[in-house]
Design a protein around this motif. Structure first.
Motif, PDB file in Angstrom:
ATOM      1  N   HIS A   1       7.105  -3.438  -0.496  1.00 35.69           N
ATOM      2  CA  HIS A   1       8.160  -3.325  -1.449  1.00 35.69           C
ATOM      3  C   HIS A   1       7.876  -4.681  -2.197  1.00 35.69           C
ATOM      4  CE1 HIS A   1      12.210  -4.856  -2.639  1.00 35.69           C
ATOM      5  NE2 HIS A   1      12.805  -3.596  -2.150  1.00 35.69           N
ATOM      6  N   PRO A   2       8.490  -4.607  -3.435  1.00 34.12           N
ATOM      7  CA  PRO A   2       8.045  -5.670  -4.537  1.00 34.12           C
ATOM      8  C   PRO A   2       8.265  -6.991  -4.197  1.00 34.12           C
ATOM      9  CG  PRO A   2       8.791  -3.637  -5.749  1.00 34.12           C
ATOM     10  CD  PRO A   2       9.007  -3.287  -4.153  1.00 34.12           C
ATOM     11  N   ALA A   3       9.397  -6.998  -3.380  1.00 43.73           N
ATOM     12  CA  ALA A   3       9.914  -8.506  -3.001  1.00 43.73           C
ATOM     13  C   ALA A   3       8.962  -8.925  -2.107  1.00 43.73           C
ATOM     14  CB  ALA A   3      11.356  -8.332  -2.173  1.00 43.73           C
TER      15      ALA A   3
ATOM     16  N   SER B   1       1.256 -11.346  -7.938  1.00 41.96           N
ATOM     17  CA  SER B   1       2.207 -10.127  -7.313  1.00 41.96           C
ATOM     18  C   SER B   1       1.682  -8.884  -8.056  1.00 41.96           C
ATOM     19  CB  SER B   1       3.773 -10.438  -7.423  1.00 41.96           C
ATOM     20  OG  SER B   1       4.394  -9.628  -7.125  1.00 41.96           O
ATOM     21  N   ARG B   2       1.707  -8.821  -9.204  1.00 43.36           N
ATOM     22  CA  ARG B   2       1.306  -7.587  -9.981  1.00 43.36           C
ATOM     23  C   ARG B   2      -0.281  -6.941  -9.415  1.00 43.36           C
ATOM     24  NH1 ARG B   2       0.302  -9.614 -14.565  1.00 43.36           N
ATOM     25  NH2 ARG B   2       2.723  -9.133 -15.347  1.00 43.36           N
ATOM     26  N   VAL B   3      -1.108  -7.750  -9.032  1.00 41.95           N
ATOM     27  CA  VAL B   3      -2.407  -7.495  -8.429  1.00 41.95           C
ATOM     28  C   VAL B   3      -1.939  -6.793  -7.065  1.00 41.95           C
ATOM     29  CG1 VAL B   3      -4.439  -7.874  -7.547  1.00 41.95           C
ATOM     30  CG2 VAL B   3      -3.793  -8.797  -9.932  1.00 41.95           C
ATOM     31  N   LEU B   4      -1.365  -7.528  -6.387  1.00 40.58           N
ATOM     32  CA  LEU B   4      -0.964  -6.907  -4.916  1.00 40.58           C
ATOM     33  C   LEU B   4      -0.358  -5.511  -4.991  1.00 40.58           C
ATOM     34  CD1 LEU B   4       0.476 -10.172  -3.327  1.00 40.58           C
ATOM     35  CD2 LEU B   4      -1.487  -8.967  -2.646  1.00 40.58           C
ATOM     36  N   GLN B   5       0.765  -5.358  -6.059  1.00 47.01           N
ATOM     37  CA  GLN B   5       1.374  -4.138  -6.229  1.00 47.01           C
ATOM     38  C   GLN B   5       0.390  -2.969  -6.667  1.00 47.01           C
ATOM     39  OE1 GLN B   5       5.346  -3.943  -7.915  1.00 47.01           O
ATOM     40  NE2 GLN B   5       5.146  -6.304  -8.051  1.00 47.01           N
ATOM     41  N   GLU B   6      -0.451  -3.391  -7.542  1.00 49.60           N
ATOM     42  CA  GLU B   6      -1.472  -2.322  -8.116  1.00 49.60           C
ATOM     43  C   GLU B   6      -2.496  -2.140  -7.146  1.00 49.60           C
ATOM     44  OE1 GLU B   6      -3.008  -4.439 -11.530  1.00 49.60           O
ATOM     45  OE2 GLU B   6      -1.319  -4.119 -12.689  1.00 49.60           O
TER      46      GLU B   6
END
Length: 216
Positions: free
Chosen positions: A30-32, A59-64
């Protein structure tokens, strides 16, 4: 009564182990969750008060990357919106290790079995400065916040220990050591104070007690 799907944060998951695994995957990606992990990473490695832009980058790197911590860690050295005081405050372990590393530039290393060897000295320093090895408190371990390590008594203990250690140095110019270990972070005020010190021991103690040496 037949099993019914479970609702978690607006999403429905089935019964049994498979439904539980799906729910965990949903929460873990989850983004959160990525935002929380990014905040903790920046707070631990960069500053006690993370900048929102830095957190967003990590956070963006984790999501990508689907939560790749190694990829996120590589972003940390590139962050530019860091604290103006010069990075994280050194814990006792960090501080004692940094002092020993600096002092190795001005003396001859002792033998490993010597009771005054760097290894023995570090273990004693960790305990004396409030962070004994292998004794981290449960459940969260040692604090990584400056407020928990920078009390007046803590700072005095660091200066006293640094003075004792500096007295063992017989070679090396303190200013050369200062420039080698701090580089551009070395303040003009610290250089001036060291230049007016009465001895090599005093100059090195001023270096190790300086605000910039307290941070990494």
């Amino acid at each position: 009564m037949s099993p019914v799907p479970k609702t978690l944060m607006g999403h429905r998951f089935g019964e049994g182990e498979e439904g539980g695994l799906q729910a965990l995957h949903f929460l873990g990606t989850h983004p959160a969750t990525y935002h929380h992990i990014a905040t903790r990473m920046v707070a631990h490695f960069i500053t006690d008060t993370p900048d929102a832009r830095d957190v967003t980058q990590v956070s963006r790197v984790l999501q990508e990357t689907g939560g790749n911590l190694a990829a996120a860690a590589l972003v940390l050295p590139t962050l530019v919106n860091t604290t103006p005081e010069g990075g994280k405050f050194r814990s006792p372990m960090d501080y004692a290790t940094a002092v020993m590393r600096a002092l190795s530039m001005g003396g001859t290393p002792s033998q490993p079995d010597d009771p005054h060897s760097p290894a023995h000295t570090l273990l004693a320093a960790f305990a004396a400065l409030g962070q004994p090895l292998w004794t981290a408190p449960l459940p969260n371990g040692w604090s990584d916040r400056a407020a928990d390590w920078a009390a007046p008594a803590d700072m005095l203990a660091r200066s006293d220990w640094a003075w004792q250690m500096a007295g063992q140095v017989r070679d090396g110019d303190p200013l050369d050591i200062a420039h080698a270990v701090l580089g551009p972070a070395l303040r003009a005020q610290t250089v001036t104070a060291m230049q007016h010190a009465g001895s090599r021991q005093d100059a090195l103690t001023l270096l190790f007690s300086s605000p910039e040496f307290q941070r990494r």
